[in-house]
Motif scaffolding. Structure first.
Motif, PDB file in Angstrom:
ATOM      1  N   HIS A  57       9.312  -8.052 -10.169  1.00  9.66           N
ATOM      2  CA  HIS A  57       8.527  -8.801 -11.152  1.00  9.66           C
ATOM      3  C   HIS A  57       8.425  -8.061 -12.482  1.00  9.66           C
ATOM      4  CE1 HIS A  57       6.253 -11.299  -7.889  1.00  9.66           C
ATOM      5  NE2 HIS A  57       7.456 -11.758  -8.145  1.00  9.66           N
ATOM      6  N   THR A  58       8.233  -6.754 -12.421  1.00 10.23           N
ATOM      7  CA  THR A  58       8.089  -5.972 -13.652  1.00 10.23           C
ATOM      8  C   THR A  58       9.385  -5.975 -14.451  1.00 10.23           C
ATOM      9  OG1 THR A  58       6.463  -4.531 -12.559  1.00 10.23           O
ATOM     10  CG2 THR A  58       7.453  -3.724 -14.600  1.00 10.23           C
ATOM     11  N   GLU A  63      13.107  -8.224 -18.780  1.00 14.30           N
ATOM     12  CA  GLU A  63      14.385  -8.891 -19.058  1.00 14.30           C
ATOM     13  C   GLU A  63      14.162 -10.238 -19.745  1.00 14.30           C
ATOM     14  OE1 GLU A  63      18.255 -10.578 -16.596  1.00 14.30           O
ATOM     15  OE2 GLU A  63      16.961  -9.061 -15.677  1.00 14.30           O
ATOM     16  N   ALA A  64      13.130 -10.971 -19.309  1.00 16.31           N
ATOM     17  CA  ALA A  64      12.827 -12.266 -19.931  1.00 16.31           C
ATOM     18  C   ALA A  64      12.431 -12.089 -21.395  1.00 16.31           C
ATOM     19  CB  ALA A  64      11.708 -12.964 -19.153  1.00 16.31           C
ATOM     20  N   ASP A  65      11.666 -11.032 -21.696  1.00 18.06           N
ATOM     21  CA  ASP A  65      11.295 -10.759 -23.084  1.00 18.06           C
ATOM     22  C   ASP A  65      12.535 -10.488 -23.929  1.00 18.06           C
ATOM     23  OD1 ASP A  65       8.579 -10.975 -22.482  1.00 18.06           O
ATOM     24  OD2 ASP A  65       8.366  -8.835 -22.081  1.00 18.06           O
ATOM     25  N   PRO A  71       9.022  -9.272 -28.607  1.00 17.59           N
ATOM     26  CA  PRO A  71       8.587  -7.928 -28.203  1.00 17.59           C
ATOM     27  C   PRO A  71       8.234  -7.874 -26.721  1.00 17.59           C
ATOM     28  CG  PRO A  71       7.470  -8.620 -30.207  1.00 17.59           C
ATOM     29  CD  PRO A  71       8.218  -9.819 -29.696  1.00 17.59           C
ATOM     30  N   ALA A  72       8.449  -6.719 -26.117  1.00 14.48           N
ATOM     31  CA  ALA A  72       8.088  -6.539 -24.712  1.00 14.48           C
ATOM     32  C   ALA A  72       6.641  -6.926 -24.502  1.00 14.48           C
ATOM     33  CB  ALA A  72       8.316  -5.090 -24.294  1.00 14.48           C
TER      34      ALA A  72
END
Length: 199
Positions: A57-58, A63-65, A71-72
């Motif tokens: 999940h982390t 990766e989606a950001d 920005p992360a």
């Protein structure tokens, strides 16, 4: 392009690295009833997830950001080279870019030292500078006076109070919505001429 850390002397907000994940997992889940959970939404139970799922999940969130070129959405809070917490944001409504922040300082030994206030100050400025948002906000509860004080110090104000809708250890508390508009942030930024950001 890799995002640079945000720094305020010994305090650093940096991108979560894969090497951080074991330590973060232990900070969150090592204790069955951690002290930090008494303040961070204690009306929701801490639901332990397996380490492998936590890692997935982390990393998927980071990766989606990157794929969305934003920005992360979470960073490690590091003080004196030690991981002490996490700071994050999420988009409540993509159409209006309604954004909410979150912060957790996991280590009680680090509470009361201004780490949360300074982290929120750096983070909110970073978000205003790098996202097309008109407001940053956070939600807390009236029992978490430290969070409300930290948010007020950096310029957020109470925008909503839902009375007696949180139940903690036999007592009712209010849900508190706080926020700051871009023009308020810009005004505060221009007035910070004496080197103290928390007037």
């Amino acid at each position: 392009m890799r995002e640079l850390p945000l720094r305020d002397d010994e305090l650093v907000l940096r991108i979560v690295e894969q090497d951080d994940l074991t330590e973060l997992y232990e900070l969150i889940y090592k204790d069955d009833h951690p002290e930090w959970k008494k303040w961070d939404a204690p009306y929701y139970p801490l639901e332990r997830e397996p380490y492998e799922r936590f890692v997935h999940h982390t990393l998927a969130r980071l990766e989606a950001d990157q794929k969305a070129a934003r920005p992360a959405s979470s960073r490690v809070i590091e003080a004196d080279g030690e991981i002490v917490g996490l700071i994050s944001y999420y988009i409540e409504d993509p159409l209006s870019m309604w954004l909410e922040m979150g912060i957790i300082i996991y280590k009680p030994s680090r509470w009361g030292r201004g780490i949360g206030t300074r982290s929120l100050h750096m983070w909110s400025g970073h978000l205003f500078e790098n996202l097309p948002i008109v407001r940053v906000g956070l939600t807390t509860w009236s029992g978490n006076e430290r969070m409300m004080k930290a948010a007020t110090k950096i310029g957020l104000q109470i925008e909503g109070r839902m009375r007696k809708c949180r139940f903690v250890l036999g007592d009712y508390y209010d849900s508190i919505r706080m926020g700051m508009l871009r023009e308020e942030w810009e005004q505060k930024l221009s007035s910070e001429t004496d080197g103290n950001a928390y007037n």
